[in-house]
Design a protein around this motif. Structure first.
Motif, short mmCIF file in Angstrom:
data_model
loop_
_atom_site.label_atom_id
_atom_site.label_comp_id
_atom_site.label_asym_id
_atom_site.label_seq_id
_atom_site.Cartn_x
_atom_site.Cartn_y
_atom_site.Cartn_z
N ARG A 1 0.83 -1.21 0.00
CA ARG A 1 0.00 0.00 0.00
C ARG A 1 0.86 1.25 0.00
NH1 ARG A 1 -3.96 -1.14 5.06
NH2 ARG A 1 -1.97 -0.87 6.12
N ASP A 2 0.24 2.34 -0.49
CA ASP A 2 0.78 3.68 -0.27
C ASP A 2 2.21 3.87 -0.79
OD1 ASP A 2 -1.53 4.68 0.99
OD2 ASP A 2 -0.95 3.74 2.87
N ILE A 3 2.45 3.42 -1.99
CA ILE A 3 3.75 3.71 -2.61
C ILE A 3 3.64 5.12 -3.20
CG2 ILE A 3 5.45 2.98 -4.32
CD1 ILE A 3 3.89 0.24 -4.36
N ARG A 4 4.32 6.06 -2.57
CA ARG A 4 4.21 7.44 -3.04
C ARG A 4 4.91 7.59 -4.38
NH1 ARG A 4 4.03 13.13 -1.56
NH2 ARG A 4 5.58 14.08 -2.91
N PHE A 5 4.35 8.39 -5.25
CA PHE A 5 5.04 8.65 -6.52
C PHE A 5 4.87 10.10 -6.92
CE2 PHE A 5 1.84 9.33 -9.80
CZ PHE A 5 0.69 8.86 -9.19
N GLU A 6 5.78 10.56 -7.73
CA GLU A 6 5.70 11.88 -8.35
C GLU A 6 5.91 11.65 -9.83
OE1 GLU A 6 9.01 12.95 -6.20
OE2 GLU A 6 7.86 12.81 -4.35
N SER A 7 4.98 12.15 -10.62
CA SER A 7 5.11 12.02 -12.06
C SER A 7 4.77 13.36 -12.70
CB SER A 7 4.19 10.90 -12.57
OG SER A 7 4.45 10.62 -13.94
N HIS A 8 4.71 13.38 -14.03
CA HIS A 8 4.35 14.61 -14.75
C HIS A 8 3.37 14.26 -15.85
CE1 HIS A 8 7.92 16.00 -12.67
NE2 HIS A 8 7.50 17.23 -12.88
N CYS A 9 2.30 15.03 -15.95
CA CYS A 9 1.30 14.72 -16.96
C CYS A 9 1.82 15.06 -18.35
CB CYS A 9 -0.02 15.45 -16.67
SG CYS A 9 -0.09 17.14 -17.26
N GLU A 10 1.47 14.20 -19.28
CA GLU A 10 2.00 14.40 -20.62
C GLU A 10 1.25 15.49 -21.39
OE1 GLU A 10 1.66 10.36 -22.00
OE2 GLU A 10 -0.05 10.86 -23.27
N HIS A 11 0.19 16.03 -20.82
CA HIS A 11 -0.53 17.10 -21.49
C HIS A 11 0.02 18.48 -21.15
CE1 HIS A 11 -3.97 14.01 -21.33
NE2 HIS A 11 -3.29 13.88 -22.44
#
Ligand code: ZN
Length: 218
Positions: free
Chosen positions: A91-101
């Motif tokens: 559970r609760d694997i934090r992530f940071e991503s960036h939207c491709e839009h």
């Protein structure tokens, strides 16, 4: 932000697929200078002089996921189960991503469940799997599906369940300015798709009983 995702986009670009040649660091920094001018500011003023170099270095970190093939990585790291065939939940694997839009941050948590057939992976490997996919330009639906299908392809478990909850800064800081809204996406494969009881067991384990429902299409 798109709520819908079609199957073609959900599959997306697979790891290792051909992409156009990378520009040089100098070209990337020049592009940042152009964007600074686009904001209306002066890239030659003192406070902004080192900014293009910093932004390009930050991009190397935020988008490091293009350098890794998670399938190859998982293949090297599985272990025998010793007969364990119950649900494994992380559970609760934090992530940071960036939207491709908009190339704006997507920040959230991923929950992963699977029922091993004869292979398991360590917790750190699952977290690493999330990291590889999140450090690319993404849409949340695609990332959720990619994590699920990668685990499914490599571990060949009885089933895989992935639920992602995230806020999209392209939605909170611009456009409709909706704060406090999070988007939930899910991908259920194998027994998690076929058996409501197994799916509910997973959703209860992540504190979402009855909240997320999936027919397997995201
Ligand atoms: Zn966006």
């Amino acid at each position: 932000m798109d709520k819908m995702v079609n199957n073609k986009r959900a599959r997306g670009r697979s790891a290792g697929a051909e992409v156009p040649a990378r520009p040089s660091r100098e070209e990337a920094e020049a592009a940042v200078r152009t964007l600074i001018r686009w904001t209306g500011d002066d890239p030659d003023r003192e406070g902004l002089l080192a900014t293009p170099a910093r932004v390009v270095r930050a991009y190397e970190e935020w988008f490091a996921g293009y350098n890794d093939d998670p399938r190859e990585y998982l293949k090297r790291t599985f272990e025998e189960t010793g007969g364990y065939d119950e649900v494994v939940v992380l559970r609760d694997i934090r992530f940071e991503s960036h939207c491709e839009h908009h190339m704006a941050p997507i920040i959230g948590r991923v929950h992963i469940g699977y029922i091993p057939r004869n292979r398991v992976v360590g917790i750190s490997k699952l977290a690493r799997l999330v990291e590889v996919f999140s450090r690319r330009l993404q849409i949340q639906e695609k990332m959720t599906a990619e994590i699920a299908s990668c685990l499914d392809a490599v571990l060949k478990p009885h089933g895989v369940a992935v639920v992602t909850e995230a806020t999209h800064q392209c939605m909170t800081t611009r456009g409709v300015h909706k704060t406090g809204v999070s988007m939930v996406t899910s991908r259920m494969l194998g027994v998690f798709r076929d058996h409501a009881e197994t799916r509910q067991e997973f959703l209860a384990a992540i504190g979402m009983r009855g909240v997320a429902h999936s027919n397997g299409n995201g």
